[in-house]
Design a protein around this motif. Structure first.
Motif, mmCIF file in Angstrom:
data_model
loop_
_atom_site.group_PDB
_atom_site.id
_atom_site.type_symbol
_atom_site.label_atom_id
_atom_site.label_comp_id
_atom_site.label_asym_id
_atom_site.label_seq_id
_atom_site.Cartn_x
_atom_site.Cartn_y
_atom_site.Cartn_z
ATOM 1 N N ALA A 113 39.867 45.314 38.474
ATOM 2 C CA ALA A 113 38.976 45.993 37.534
ATOM 3 C C ALA A 113 39.320 47.470 37.589
ATOM 4 N N LYS A 114 38.861 48.197 36.622
ATOM 5 C CA LYS A 114 39.063 49.639 36.646
ATOM 6 C C LYS A 114 38.401 50.177 37.912
ATOM 7 N N ASN A 115 39.140 50.874 38.721
ATOM 8 C CA ASN A 115 38.642 51.468 39.977
ATOM 9 C C ASN A 115 38.272 50.457 41.059
ATOM 10 N N GLY A 116 38.839 49.231 41.019
ATOM 11 C CA GLY A 116 38.520 48.309 42.093
ATOM 12 C C GLY A 116 38.813 46.858 41.781
ATOM 13 N N VAL A 117 37.971 45.994 42.350
ATOM 14 C CA VAL A 117 38.119 44.542 42.251
ATOM 15 C C VAL A 117 36.763 43.961 41.852
ATOM 16 N N MET A 118 36.786 42.861 41.096
ATOM 17 C CA MET A 118 35.547 42.205 40.678
ATOM 18 C C MET A 118 35.761 40.703 40.658
ATOM 19 N N PHE A 119 34.696 39.952 40.400
ATOM 20 C CA PHE A 119 34.833 38.505 40.238
ATOM 21 C C PHE A 119 33.961 38.016 39.097
ATOM 22 N N ASN A 120 34.375 36.887 38.555
ATOM 23 C CA ASN A 120 33.568 36.134 37.598
ATOM 24 C C ASN A 120 33.306 34.775 38.220
#
Length: 126
Positions: A9-16
């Motif tokens: 993700a912009k500026n890092g990590v994410m999850f769905n």
């Protein structure tokens, strides 16, 4: 069976969190590290199955203690939910729904899918 999909993700990590039909049912906040993102996934697994629903669309709604799902009306007038951890931080949010009943079904889908959903790191599949 559902799955947690980790991605950049912009500026890092994410999850769905995706349901068995591959539809996204929960989107996380952005985390600064992979380990923080994985902690977020574990928080969903732990909190989602038993978190009460605080329906903020009803006048005089009863406040619930976190962890909880908050159901609310967004700026477009549609119904949404967010899952909050025990510390009050938002773990993830759902899409907007035209009908509150559909929103509540989304919460039930998270409860059903989160516990044994596999974790897939989409960043490794590039």
């Amino acid at each position: 069976m559902g799955k947690f999909v980790i991605k950049d993700a912009k500026n890092g990590v994410m999850f769905n969190l995706k349901a068995g039909n591959n539809e996204i049912i929960l989107t996380s906040e952005t985390y600064s590290s992979l380990s923080a993102c994985k902690n977020g996934i574990e928080s969903v697994r732990k909190n989602a199955p038993t978190a009460p629903v605080e329906d903020q669309t009803v006048e005089g709604f009863e406040k619930q203690k976190a962890p909880k799902f908050e159901v609310y009306t967004d700026k477009a007038g549609e119904t949404r939910f967010r899952l909050k951890a025990g510390n009050g931080e938002i773990i993830g949010t759902g899409e907007s729904y035209k009908a509150k009943a559909s929103c509540l079904k989304g919460i039930e889908s998270i409860r059903k899918n989160a516990v044994d959903a596999e974790v897939v790191d989409a960043r490794e599949q590039k």
